[in-house]
Design a protein around this motif. Structure first.
Motif, short mmCIF file in Angstrom:
data_model
loop_
_atom_site.label_atom_id
_atom_site.label_comp_id
_atom_site.label_asym_id
_atom_site.label_seq_id
_atom_site.Cartn_x
_atom_site.Cartn_y
_atom_site.Cartn_z
N UNK A 80 0.83 -1.20 0.00
CA UNK A 80 0.00 0.00 0.00
C UNK A 80 0.87 1.26 0.00
N UNK A 81 1.94 1.23 -0.79
CA UNK A 81 2.79 2.40 -0.97
C UNK A 81 3.82 2.62 0.11
N UNK A 82 4.07 1.60 0.93
CA UNK A 82 5.09 1.74 1.98
C UNK A 82 5.77 0.39 2.19
N UNK A 83 6.67 0.33 3.18
CA UNK A 83 7.40 -0.92 3.40
C UNK A 83 6.48 -2.01 3.93
N UNK A 84 6.88 -3.24 3.71
CA UNK A 84 6.13 -4.38 4.25
C UNK A 84 6.20 -4.36 5.79
N UNK A 85 5.23 -4.98 6.42
CA UNK A 85 5.22 -5.02 7.89
C UNK A 85 6.42 -5.79 8.42
N UNK A 86 6.89 -6.78 7.66
CA UNK A 86 8.05 -7.56 8.10
C UNK A 86 9.30 -6.68 8.18
N UNK A 87 9.53 -5.87 7.14
CA UNK A 87 10.69 -4.98 7.15
C UNK A 87 10.52 -3.89 8.20
N UNK A 88 9.30 -3.35 8.31
CA UNK A 88 9.06 -2.30 9.30
C UNK A 88 9.31 -2.82 10.71
N UNK A 89 8.85 -4.04 11.00
CA UNK A 89 9.06 -4.62 12.33
C UNK A 89 10.54 -4.77 12.63
N UNK A 90 11.31 -5.15 11.61
CA UNK A 90 12.76 -5.32 11.80
C UNK A 90 13.42 -3.97 12.07
N UNK A 91 13.15 -2.99 11.23
CA UNK A 91 13.79 -1.67 11.39
C UNK A 91 13.33 -0.98 12.67
N UNK A 92 12.10 -1.26 13.09
CA UNK A 92 11.59 -0.65 14.32
C UNK A 92 12.36 -1.12 15.56
N UNK A 93 13.08 -2.22 15.44
CA UNK A 93 13.86 -2.73 16.56
C UNK A 93 15.26 -2.10 16.65
N UNK A 94 15.56 -1.20 15.72
CA UNK A 94 16.91 -0.63 15.63
C UNK A 94 17.07 0.66 16.43
N UNK A 95 16.19 0.90 17.38
CA UNK A 95 16.27 2.12 18.19
C UNK A 95 17.59 2.24 18.94
N UNK A 96 18.12 1.12 19.41
CA UNK A 96 19.40 1.15 20.12
C UNK A 96 20.54 1.59 19.22
N UNK A 97 20.53 1.11 17.97
CA UNK A 97 21.54 1.53 17.00
C UNK A 97 21.42 3.02 16.71
#
Length: 199
Positions: A80-97
């Motif tokens: 729907x014009x944005x990243x897949x939920x799988x990729x979003x879930x992965x990148x959302x875990x990168x707050x520490x980085x």
């Protein structure tokens, strides 16, 4: 030489094919390249019922290892014009980085796939690029040095923001020669940029 990660999510193999081409291009520039995928978040029975390609060769990445690379090239199909939920879930875990600035100054790029020519490819690329800019990365797209994206002889993906392919409504179309050439070109440019910065 630089160390490059091609990080992708692919439900049906189209983005996986582009990822391999991106990696090929990066290797042609002398980079050390790993191709990894993000974890599948759909329940196994749902993935099987939807005929997801579950036998992909790439190992599953972890968030912490992103900091080990000089360049990260991210690919995901459009949802729907944005990243897949799988990729979003992965990148959302990168707050520490992000908090440590672990990705500041590294090189980033984006690639995607959609069912149709106008199915949100550019907005998906920008949604990936937005994430990478927040991480402090330097973005390399797919410039018009890849002349294939200008062709009028066939329907073709590709944008100045990143390599793309058009999969068809039933996933029946595989990446074309021009689209794969664009993916290789982008991978090569990103690796050359990382080599200049980190080589």
């Amino acid at each position: 030489m630089s160390k490059v990660l091609v990080l992708y999510y692919s439900s049906y193999g189209h983005v996986e094919t582009l990822a391999d081409a991106v990696a090929e291009g990066a290797r042609s520039a002398g980079a050390t390249v790993d191709v990894k995928r993000v974890p599948e978040t759909a329940p196994l029975e749902v993935a099987k019922a939807a005929y997801f390609k579950l036998d992909q060769q790439a190992p599953v990445a972890t968030v912490d290892e992103l900091a080990d690379y000089d360049a990260i090239i991210v690919g995901t199909p459009t949802r729907f014009g944005r990243v897949s939920s799988q990729m979003a879930a992965f990148l959302d875990q990168a707050g520490g980085l992000w908090m440590r600035g672990a990705l500041n100054g590294k090189v980033g790029g984006a690639f995607t796939s959609s069912a149709s020519q106008h199915g949100g490819q550019e907005t998906t690329l920008f949604s990936i690029i937005t994430n990478l800019l927040h991480f402090g990365m330097t973005i390399v797209g797919l410039p018009y040095s890849h002349q294939g994206q200008m062709t009028l002889d066939e329907i073709v993906g590709g944008a100045p923001y990143g390599a793309t392919t058009i999969a068809g409504g039933q996933g029946q179309r595989q990446p074309s020669a021009i689209e794969l050439a664009g993916a290789r070109h982008q991978g090569e440019l990103i690796a050359k940029t990382a080599n200049k910065l980190f080589g």
